[in-house]
Design an enzyme around this catalytic site. Sequence first.
Site, PDB file in Angstrom:
ATOM      1  N   GLY A 322      28.886 -52.206  33.025  1.00 35.01           N
ATOM      2  CA  GLY A 322      28.428 -51.716  31.840  1.00 35.01           C
ATOM      3  C   GLY A 322      29.040 -52.487  30.744  1.00 35.01           C
ATOM      4  N   CYS A 391      37.721 -33.666  10.169  1.00 36.92           N
ATOM      5  CA  CYS A 391      38.905 -32.797   9.929  1.00 36.92           C
ATOM      6  C   CYS A 391      39.712 -32.382  11.219  1.00 36.92           C
ATOM      7  CB  CYS A 391      38.448 -31.351   9.546  1.00 36.92           C
ATOM      8  SG  CYS A 391      37.365 -31.628   8.229  1.00 36.92           S
TER       9      CYS A 391
END
Length: 463
Positions: A322, A391
């Site tokens: 992959g 955050c």
Amino acid sequence: MSRSAHPAGPRHADVLTEGHYSAPAADLNVLDEKVWSRTVTRDADGALTVGGIAVARLAEEFGTPAYFLDESDFRARCRAWADAFGPDADVFYAGKAFLSRAVVRWLKEEGLNLDVCSGGELTTALDAGLPAERIAFHGNNKTVAEIERAVEAGVGRIVLDSFQEIVRVAHIAQRHGVRQRVQIRVTVGVEAHTHEFIATAHEDQKFGIALADGQAAEAVRRALSLDGLELIGVHSHIGSQIFDMAGFEVSARRVVQLLAEVRDEHGVELPEIDLGGGLGIAYTSEDDPREPHEIAKALSDIVTRECEAAKLRTPRISVEPGRAIVGPTAFTLYEVGTIKPLEGLRTYVSVDGGMSDNIRTALYDAEYSVALVSRTSDAEPMLVRVVGKHCESGDIVVKDAFLPADLAPGDLIAVPATGAYCRSMASNYNHALRPPVVAVRDGEARVIVRRETEEDLLRLDVG
Ligand code: LLP
């Protein structure tokens, strides 16, 4: 992937002896071709171009952050894998690395098969017109609905991952009046030298059926006894981002031993083995990946040798790369926002994306490179950490790298080798909008996965 601490220029001298980074490249403007896709170069103005298009134009047209995928490089890598393994083997692209309908069409045209591991990936493949017989269906917990769909579609193989699944697939196939071609995924007991979370063939983990205690032989016994199944072989996948072929050799040897045991017990020579994916790519200049032809030769030599020793007919080999196909073909383009120098430490460079478009640094401690791409610069190197806008203090894209000290808000920087497991693992954390994937080829750029919009977010939020 050992990285040495290195003394470097005058900035941040006090931390330069303890970091885990390399020395800055002699010239930060030079792009190391090992980590960039093949058509990437700098134009006369110093801007990075891909497929003949400068990044400033790409940023203007498609915005940032965005993934730019070098289509001709992707196709060339497919061909290199197919050629290396030749007509007597099969290459299955592992769709989990990155999958879209355009990618499926490219694979189809370049003669590759596809490994899917969910109903969503299966739907994408079928919708893009890939013949079902070219699809392998994986997963440690396929749902009944997914198995039904795979059997109905006529997928070329289902890779069985547990005793329960052997019975489940046999039952569903029988109900549909078919004999489903299957492989059994075995865990060969190899500890691949990679991050613990992406190593998969040691025994204490969720995938496969162990060879060591005779479980795999028992699984073969059961599969051979069920009418709904046509057992075509055995599958092993030992991990990811692996450079050392030794683990694959041990795996191949153990899988062939199992085939010999099956022959001795049942008088059946299983015709195929699948050695999985997991081949490493260059994320930084220090990584040295093997070429597909070297990998193909190493694997087929070991399988041939072991089969000769066991007097077995050499089975057809398949592999499932992959990352090695799509990983190097894309980069993520970001716009630089806030720049925060921390005296005596390093400079934090914030970009307009982050862990929502590349979770690999936070999740696996992955290493990436980065370059200033909208222009060149003769400024001295400064030690930076490229961080996102989320955050979370672990929201790091590139842990340690060097960028020119005159870097300014509005500059474009790019992180290469983000084709695999970045868009496919992207999230909406902080309601970030997942970036588009833009395919670039021969001076043309087109969106193959569009950018998410706030309307997309609200559409799912049904109140
Ligand atoms: N075949 C099987 C059965 C697999 O489980 C995988 C990856 C592959 C092939 C493809 O492996 P590749 O050649 O791409 O390394 N998210 C992680 C990697 C997890 C891979 C899971 N299975 C990462 O970002 O590194």
